[in-house]
Scaffold this active site. Structure first.
Site, PDB file in Angstrom:
ATOM      1  N   GLU A  64      -6.105   9.148 -14.968  1.00  0.00           N
ATOM      2  CA  GLU A  64      -5.063   8.173 -15.284  1.00  0.00           C
ATOM      3  C   GLU A  64      -5.544   7.255 -16.398  1.00  0.00           C
ATOM      4  O   GLU A  64      -6.698   7.326 -16.834  1.00  0.00           O
ATOM      5  CB  GLU A  64      -4.677   7.383 -14.024  1.00  0.00           C
ATOM      6  CG  GLU A  64      -4.012   8.257 -12.969  1.00  0.00           C
ATOM      7  CD  GLU A  64      -3.620   7.490 -11.716  1.00  0.00           C
ATOM      8  OE1 GLU A  64      -3.828   6.268 -11.675  1.00  0.00           O
ATOM      9  OE2 GLU A  64      -3.111   8.122 -10.772  1.00  0.00           O
TER      10      GLU A  64
ATOM     11  N   HIS B 182       3.422  -6.133 -11.494  1.00  0.00           N
ATOM     12  CA  HIS B 182       2.917  -5.065 -10.641  1.00  0.00           C
ATOM     13  C   HIS B 182       1.735  -5.468  -9.768  1.00  0.00           C
ATOM     14  O   HIS B 182       1.744  -5.227  -8.556  1.00  0.00           O
ATOM     15  CB  HIS B 182       2.520  -3.871 -11.520  1.00  0.00           C
ATOM     16  CG  HIS B 182       2.016  -2.687 -10.767  1.00  0.00           C
ATOM     17  ND1 HIS B 182       2.771  -2.040  -9.807  1.00  0.00           N
ATOM     18  CD2 HIS B 182       0.834  -2.017 -10.825  1.00  0.00           C
ATOM     19  CE1 HIS B 182       2.080  -1.027  -9.308  1.00  0.00           C
ATOM     20  NE2 HIS B 182       0.902  -0.997  -9.899  1.00  0.00           N
TER      21      HIS B 182
ATOM     22  N   THR C  66       0.820  -1.214   0.000  1.00  0.00           N
ATOM     23  CA  THR C  66       0.000   0.000   0.000  1.00  0.00           C
ATOM     24  C   THR C  66       0.855   1.265   0.000  1.00  0.00           C
ATOM     25  O   THR C  66       0.587   2.216  -0.735  1.00  0.00           O
ATOM     26  CB  THR C  66      -0.961   0.010   1.200  1.00  0.00           C
ATOM     27  OG1 THR C  66      -1.892  -1.070   1.064  1.00  0.00           O
ATOM     28  CG2 THR C  66      -1.733   1.321   1.283  1.00  0.00           C
TER      29      THR C  66
ATOM     30  N   ARG D 215      -3.272  -0.298 -18.849  1.00  0.00           N
ATOM     31  CA  ARG D 215      -1.917  -0.794 -18.623  1.00  0.00           C
ATOM     32  C   ARG D 215      -1.566  -2.009 -19.471  1.00  0.00           C
ATOM     33  O   ARG D 215      -0.428  -2.140 -19.934  1.00  0.00           O
ATOM     34  CB  ARG D 215      -1.744  -1.131 -17.137  1.00  0.00           C
ATOM     35  CG  ARG D 215      -1.642   0.101 -16.265  1.00  0.00           C
ATOM     36  CD  ARG D 215      -1.601  -0.273 -14.805  1.00  0.00           C
ATOM     37  NE  ARG D 215      -1.438   0.922 -13.985  1.00  0.00           N
ATOM     38  CZ  ARG D 215      -1.592   0.939 -12.667  1.00  0.00           C
ATOM     39  NH1 ARG D 215      -1.917  -0.164 -12.034  1.00  0.00           N
ATOM     40  NH2 ARG D 215      -1.420   2.055 -11.991  1.00  0.00           N
TER      41      ARG D 215
ATOM     42  N   ARG E 214      -6.604  -4.865 -14.330  1.00  0.00           N
ATOM     43  CA  ARG E 214      -7.078  -3.870 -13.361  1.00  0.00           C
ATOM     44  C   ARG E 214      -7.015  -2.460 -13.929  1.00  0.00           C
ATOM     45  O   ARG E 214      -6.003  -2.058 -14.517  1.00  0.00           O
ATOM     46  CB  ARG E 214      -6.226  -3.936 -12.083  1.00  0.00           C
ATOM     47  CG  ARG E 214      -6.591  -2.874 -11.052  1.00  0.00           C
ATOM     48  CD  ARG E 214      -5.755  -3.037  -9.792  1.00  0.00           C
ATOM     49  NE  ARG E 214      -4.358  -2.723 -10.014  1.00  0.00           N
ATOM     50  CZ  ARG E 214      -3.775  -1.575  -9.673  1.00  0.00           C
ATOM     51  NH1 ARG E 214      -4.488  -0.602  -9.131  1.00  0.00           N
ATOM     52  NH2 ARG E 214      -2.493  -1.394  -9.875  1.00  0.00           N
TER      53      ARG E 214
ATOM     54  N   HIS F 233       3.185  -3.383 -14.850  1.00  0.00           N
ATOM     55  CA  HIS F 233       3.193  -1.930 -14.980  1.00  0.00           C
ATOM     56  C   HIS F 233       4.135  -1.576 -16.118  1.00  0.00           C
ATOM     57  O   HIS F 233       5.279  -2.039 -16.158  1.00  0.00           O
ATOM     58  CB  HIS F 233       3.657  -1.263 -13.681  1.00  0.00           C
ATOM     59  CG  HIS F 233       3.278   0.181 -13.635  1.00  0.00           C
ATOM     60  ND1 HIS F 233       3.900   1.138 -14.415  1.00  0.00           N
ATOM     61  CD2 HIS F 233       2.332   0.840 -12.919  1.00  0.00           C
ATOM     62  CE1 HIS F 233       3.343   2.320 -14.175  1.00  0.00           C
ATOM     63  NE2 HIS F 233       2.392   2.160 -13.285  1.00  0.00           N
TER      64      HIS F 233
ATOM     65  N   TRP G 143       3.505   1.877  -1.303  1.00  0.00           N
ATOM     66  CA  TRP G 143       4.192   2.144  -2.568  1.00  0.00           C
ATOM     67  C   TRP G 143       3.247   2.641  -3.656  1.00  0.00           C
ATOM     68  O   TRP G 143       3.684   2.914  -4.773  1.00  0.00           O
ATOM     69  CB  TRP G 143       4.907   0.874  -3.046  1.00  0.00           C
ATOM     70  CG  TRP G 143       6.009   0.468  -2.130  1.00  0.00           C
ATOM     71  CD1 TRP G 143       5.967  -0.477  -1.145  1.00  0.00           C
ATOM     72  CD2 TRP G 143       7.326   1.017  -2.079  1.00  0.00           C
ATOM     73  NE1 TRP G 143       7.171  -0.557  -0.495  1.00  0.00           N
ATOM     74  CE2 TRP G 143       8.027   0.348  -1.047  1.00  0.00           C
ATOM     75  CE3 TRP G 143       7.987   2.010  -2.821  1.00  0.00           C
ATOM     76  CZ2 TRP G 143       9.358   0.642  -0.745  1.00  0.00           C
ATOM     77  CZ3 TRP G 143       9.306   2.297  -2.501  1.00  0.00           C
ATOM     78  CH2 TRP G 143       9.976   1.619  -1.479  1.00  0.00           C
ATOM     79  N   ALA G 144       1.958   2.753  -3.335  1.00  0.00           N
ATOM     80  CA  ALA G 144       0.985   3.182  -4.343  1.00  0.00           C
ATOM     81  C   ALA G 144       1.195   4.657  -4.678  1.00  0.00           C
ATOM     82  O   ALA G 144       0.893   5.533  -3.886  1.00  0.00           O
ATOM     83  CB  ALA G 144      -0.432   2.951  -3.823  1.00  0.00           C
ATOM     84  N   GLN G 145       1.715   4.905  -5.866  1.00  0.00           N
ATOM     85  CA  GLN G 145       1.938   6.286  -6.290  1.00  0.00           C
ATOM     86  C   GLN G 145       0.682   6.877  -6.915  1.00  0.00           C
ATOM     87  O   GLN G 145       0.421   8.068  -6.826  1.00  0.00           O
ATOM     88  CB  GLN G 145       3.071   6.343  -7.319  1.00  0.00           C
ATOM     89  CG  GLN G 145       4.438   6.001  -6.764  1.00  0.00           C
ATOM     90  CD  GLN G 145       5.497   6.026  -7.841  1.00  0.00           C
ATOM     91  OE1 GLN G 145       5.198   6.120  -9.032  1.00  0.00           O
ATOM     92  NE2 GLN G 145       6.751   5.930  -7.442  1.00  0.00           N
TER      93      GLN G 145
ATOM     94  N   GLY H 261      -3.076   6.470  -6.771  1.00  0.00           N
ATOM     95  CA  GLY H 261      -4.055   7.101  -5.901  1.00  0.00           C
ATOM     96  C   GLY H 261      -5.274   6.240  -5.709  1.00  0.00           C
ATOM     97  O   GLY H 261      -5.221   5.016  -5.862  1.00  0.00           O
TER      98      GLY H 261
ATOM     99  N   GLU I  99      -5.527  -7.316  -2.754  1.00  0.00           N
ATOM    100  CA  GLU I  99      -4.890  -7.879  -3.940  1.00  0.00           C
ATOM    101  C   GLU I  99      -4.855  -9.401  -3.930  1.00  0.00           C
ATOM    102  O   GLU I  99      -4.837 -10.033  -4.988  1.00  0.00           O
ATOM    103  CB  GLU I  99      -3.466  -7.325  -4.093  1.00  0.00           C
ATOM    104  CG  GLU I  99      -2.799  -7.702  -5.395  1.00  0.00           C
ATOM    105  CD  GLU I  99      -1.424  -7.084  -5.579  1.00  0.00           C
ATOM    106  OE1 GLU I  99      -0.746  -7.441  -6.552  1.00  0.00           O
ATOM    107  OE2 GLU I  99      -1.032  -6.241  -4.747  1.00  0.00           O
TER     108      GLU I  99
END
Length: 544
Positions: A128, A361, A56, A298, A396, A249, A58-60, A62, A385
């Site tokens: 995004e 990812h 969590t 992605r 996702r 990713h 590391w989630a850049q 949002g 996850e």
């Protein structure tokens, strides 16, 4: 097909009891623990590292939620999610998620989370990849996960829940009816040994351990993401689904000479601000590939990069570039973490393109569960996850991951606060098995990245399966290294088996020998242990 290990080696040293054990302390696990504890349940949270050391933080990107109904709607958020899921998302589950997402974000705010605001003091919403509207909330630009985890950690420490750090789950114990009766946990000693093995008797076990990115040599996941919860649930008899859908990713920071372990994620929000992908010859990677170009989902972007690298443009076959120089000096203000990390690695993204390549990812599949965490085993719940709820389908949508963890965690915590599953006498077992030798872990991870990455073919998948089948086993007292190696071997085998069976390309599963999607593959591949590993394809009756 590689067989997973059965019940692991352990000898209980003591016993204790509680109502609910939560394994994992990220967004999903913390939310579940907080809800259950608030309802008066005795809750134990066990986490392999320290609070905040999971995925969590590391989630850049949002949190995706419709917070401005004047320009957006939950119907459109649902539609974008289903589109990204490539025909395999469960529409009813998606509707529930997007409908509850705004309240989950507001609940975080009420706990003290500070999200970015614009000049007028309103929440700053970003767009995004795959989203039709700006509906992503961030904190600190690219440090959203840090703020979410900080908020939840503080709330956990204020709650009545007991938190045990540096503690891992080895095995689930069943009652005489086949349901959950407890969990065997062990403390990680300084030398990596698992000590103080304890049988925690409980009516419910909530698995919220995140993903399994460390099965790959190239991943954005932290070192803790070794598939522990997925392997734990499989050993307990739970059904797993959709594990072939590993999201890569598209833009992880690339360094020459190869790299094992966690890579810096360069958020797709950077592309949302205007950055574009170019190859070593200076050509746009996404031009003509998708209507959204660099903001495509992605799976589309990662596949496009992988296909371009097969051409080795400019003599380069292992990375492309993310050119964010057009954003100018504001890049550093908007993405301070990324800019700082790139500069530490010798790249100034304000002045030069960033070398990037796809990396494992997010696991779109996992333990088969509903959005309230219920699995095929009574008393066993899976959220975040580690769970396959049907939200993500074959791929996702950006920033739906942490949102799903918050919503599902709140749901399961509230459900367990209202009532606990029935519990009869526990039936511990002293059955043992051999561990997978950690000595081959890095070699297996490199092979997973090579043969089971964004592009797959039968020969590579069979080679990976053979490597897993030939993995050496060792005996010995439990250690963290032995447990992680065994769990990674298990989840790698599940991924390879499902990827071999699904002979089509869909979402983030791409087969070079079957580049198109097929109507006959609209459905889920499920796997479970019962005197051996079983696998079957379950067609989607609604699609049929």
């Amino acid at each position: 097909m590689s067989e997973p290990r059965g019940r692991l080696q352990w000898t209980v040293e003591r016993e204790e009891s509680c109502d609910v054990v939560v394994v994992g302390s990220g967004a999903a696990g913390a939310s579940a623990a907080l809800e259950a504890a608030a309802a008066g349940r005795a809750v134990l949270v066990v986490t392999k590292g320290h609070l905040g050391s999971g995925s969590t933080e590391w989630a850049q990107g949002g949190l995706a939620a419709v917070l401005d109904a004047s320009v957006d709607s939950v119907r459109e958020h649902a539609a974008d999610t289903v589109t990204a899921g490539a025909g395999l998302s469960d529409a009813a589950v998606v509707d529930a998620l997007v409908s509850e997402a705004p309240d989950a974000v507001r609940d975080l705010q009420s706990m003290g989370a500070m999200f970015d605001r614009d000049g007028s003091g309103q929440l700053q919403l970003a767009r995004e990849g795959g989203h039709g509207h700006a509906r992503i909330v961030h904190a600190g630009g690219d440090a959203t996960g840090v703020e979410v985890q900080r908020t939840l950690d503080a709330a956990l420490r204020r709650s009545s829940a007991t938190v045990r750090e540096r503690c891992v789950a080895l095995d689930i114990i069943h009652d005489d009816a086949g349901g959950v009766a407890g969990l065997v946990v062990g403390t990680v000693a300084a030398d990596g040994a698992l000590v103080d093995l304890t049988l925690v008797r409980s009516s419910a076990v909530v698995v919220a351990t995140g993903g399994m990115g460390q099965a790959y040599a190239s991943t954005t996941n932290p070192k803790e993401a070794t598939g522990d919860g997925l392997a734990l649930a499989l050993r307990s008899g739970a059904v797993v689904a959709d594990v072939e859908f590993v999201q890569f990713h598209p833009t992880a920071f690339w360094r020459p000479g190869g790299q094992v372990g966690q890579r810096l994620l360069v958020s797709e929000a950077v592309r949302g601000e205007g950055a574009v992908l170019i190859d070593a010859a200076g050509r746009r990677v996404m031009a003509g590939v998708h209507p959204l170009a660099d903001l495509a989902p992605r799976d589309v972007v990662a596949t496009a990069i992988a296909m371009r690298l097969r051409e080795a443009p400019g003599g380069v076959d292992d990375h492309v570039f993310l050119d964010a120089t057009s954003i100018g000096p504001s890049l550093e203000q908007r993405f301070p973490t990324i800019v700082r990390a790139c500069r530490e690695a010798g790249i100034d993204p304000v002045q030069e393109p960033i070398p990037v390549a796809p990396a494992a990812h997010f696991a779109c599949g996992g333990v088969r569960a509903d959005l309230s965490g219920r699995t095929s085993v009574t008393g066993l719940f899976a959220v975040g996850e580690v769970a396959a709820t049907g939200v993500h389908g074959a791929n996702r949508l950006a920033s739906n991951g942490v949102t799903e963890g918050l919503v599902a965690g709140r749901r399961v915590g509230a459900a367990l606060g209202a009532s606990l599953p029935p519990l009869s006498g526990a039936v511990p077992s002293d059955l043992s098995d051999l561990w997978i030798d950690p000595a081959g872990r890095l070699e297996r991870a490199a092979a997973m990245s090579r043969w089971v990455g964004p592009l797959r073919d039968p020969d590579g998948l069979r080679a990976m399966s053979a490597m897993l089948d030939s993995a050496a086993t060792v005996a010995g007292a439990p250690t963290l290294s032995l447990l992680e190696s065994t769990n990674l071997h298990t989840v790698s085998g599940l991924i390879v088996g499902a990827a071999l069976l699904r002979s089509e390309s869909r979402g983030c599963h791409r087969r070079l020998d079957a580049p198109e999607s097929s109507p006959q593959w609209v459905g889920r591949i499920e796997q479970w242990l019962s005197k051996g590993l079983h696998m079957t394809f379950v067609p989607d009756e609604a699609a049929a």
